[in-house]
Enzyme design. Sequence first.
Site, mmCIF file in Angstrom:
data_model
loop_
_atom_site.group_PDB
_atom_site.id
_atom_site.type_symbol
_atom_site.label_atom_id
_atom_site.label_comp_id
_atom_site.label_asym_id
_atom_site.label_seq_id
_atom_site.Cartn_x
_atom_site.Cartn_y
_atom_site.Cartn_z
ATOM 1 N N ASP A 42 -12.814 -0.049 1.818
ATOM 2 C CA ASP A 42 -11.712 0.012 2.770
ATOM 3 C C ASP A 42 -11.969 0.943 3.955
ATOM 4 O O ASP A 42 -12.656 0.586 4.891
ATOM 5 C CB ASP A 42 -10.428 0.381 2.023
ATOM 6 C CG ASP A 42 -9.166 0.254 2.870
ATOM 7 O OD1 ASP A 42 -9.284 -0.216 4.010
ATOM 8 O OD2 ASP A 42 -8.086 0.626 2.403
ATOM 9 N N HIS B 41 -5.014 -3.552 -2.251
ATOM 10 C CA HIS B 41 -4.245 -2.393 -2.719
ATOM 11 C C HIS B 41 -3.319 -2.776 -3.878
ATOM 12 O O HIS B 41 -3.572 -2.437 -5.009
ATOM 13 C CB HIS B 41 -3.459 -1.681 -1.606
ATOM 14 C CG HIS B 41 -4.315 -1.212 -0.479
ATOM 15 N ND1 HIS B 41 -5.332 -0.303 -0.656
ATOM 16 C CD2 HIS B 41 -4.333 -1.540 0.840
ATOM 17 C CE1 HIS B 41 -5.927 -0.081 0.508
ATOM 18 N NE2 HIS B 41 -5.353 -0.810 1.433
ATOM 19 N N GLU C 8 0.841 -1.202 0.000
ATOM 20 C CA GLU C 8 0.000 0.000 0.000
ATOM 21 C C GLU C 8 0.873 1.248 0.000
ATOM 22 O O GLU C 8 0.496 2.266 -0.582
ATOM 23 C CB GLU C 8 -0.919 -0.012 1.232
ATOM 24 C CG GLU C 8 -1.841 1.197 1.311
ATOM 25 C CD GLU C 8 -2.849 1.124 2.447
ATOM 26 O OE1 GLU C 8 -2.746 0.168 3.264
ATOM 27 O OE2 GLU C 8 -3.735 1.984 2.526
HETATM 28 ZN ZN LIG Z 1 -7.492 -2.141 4.576
#
Ligand SMILES: [Zn+2]
Length: 443
Positions: free
Chosen positions: A319, A268, A234
């Site tokens: 998310d 991600h 991420e």
């Molecule tokens: Zn997450």
Amino acid sequence: MTGAASYLLERAWVDGAVHTDVRVVVEDGLIASVTPDGSGPADPRAEGTTTAIPGLTLPGFRNTHSHAFHRALRGRAQRGPGTFWTWREQMYDVAARLDPDGYHRLAVAVYAEMLAAGYTAVTEFHYLHHQPDGTPYDDPNAMGHALIAAAAEAGIELTLVDACYLAGGIDRPLTPAQRRFSDGDAEAWAARMGRIEGDRVGGAIHSVRAVPREQLGTVVAACTGRPLHAHVSEQPAENRACRAAHGLTPVELLARTGALGPRTTAVHATHLTSADVALLAESDTEVSLCPTTERDLGDGIGPARRLADAGVRLSIGSDSHAVIDAFEEIRAVETDERLASLVRGRFHAADLLGLGGGRIAAGAPADLVTIDLRSPRTAGAGADEHAAVFAATAADVVRVMARGRVLLGDDSGDPGVAHAHRADLGRRLAEVLEDLSTHGEAP
Ligand SMILES: [Zn+2]
């Protein structure tokens, strides 16, 4: 035949195209038959009246990555400069305020918001396991069970992926705020995860930051035959730390430990090498793109087109819930690509709708989301997939059926549904979030 209901959808997305006058018969929560373009004989299972549904009806979207409690940060975590890492401190403060009852109330409201935004299924990536000091609750899965009960109450299909979270970083101990996430080691995590009572339960490697390399295999083994999710790349800092410690990218490390595969979802996958993309494709690992969160946290733009070109299956997740809007999420996959590539039309609208993961087809769940084509946003935008992808927002959702139950809309006669109307939903969210900010004091 009783229990079947017949609908005539003015326009609907069936087999990759918009059709008019689509007859759908719903029985026992599933779609029994679909007849596009008003042709063909009526389904004998649906006797009596047919309900006409104006607007454009789409299959319900699957939200493949959620942390329900992050919803409490919306708006409040937008003051002043910062990074992913400073946002995370604010997120830990919210986490510290939650107990199973409070989490249940919050999650019911958040899942209802998801339903009203077009999501009929959600994968909850759950790591808030224990009391704030790390002591298990009397039921060690009290928090996970609170989420499962909340989803049932809201009417959304939940897959709970219970995350193993053991370290505060590679070769770093947990911070006090992270103690409640940890079971101590992967064996103890697996034993607890195995006792969760639910129909759809999987596991997760929180990240290669939070699970030491030598314990990854235990998590993978415990997830045999189950979904396995992991946050992956991420942030560039995660890649740097992983390379420094192991000489591998996070994707390479997961591949070495057998964590990739058709039941695995990499969440991600923003900062990837070409070799990472190839590993995800070869292993048939899915990638959950979360573009509204990735832009909110300053994560970067994921390589959606590169992944798709390599044959990687893509899905979307809301998310952190800075935004809960299935339309904004799929649109952002394309518009972020435009910003990064300076080229328009990187994805077809049909492919973007496909990121939602649902189908209007016989045998599929009766998850039907209808949008208004004459709202201030959608008026004049056409009546096909381009209107849905490039004009609509969650506010244009006028009707939601999930597993055959009408949960939002004027024809919802279901007295058990608290969120049949959007105004009720906003009031409920406000109450729950107000309660959390004023009564739950962080220790
Ligand atoms: Zn997450």
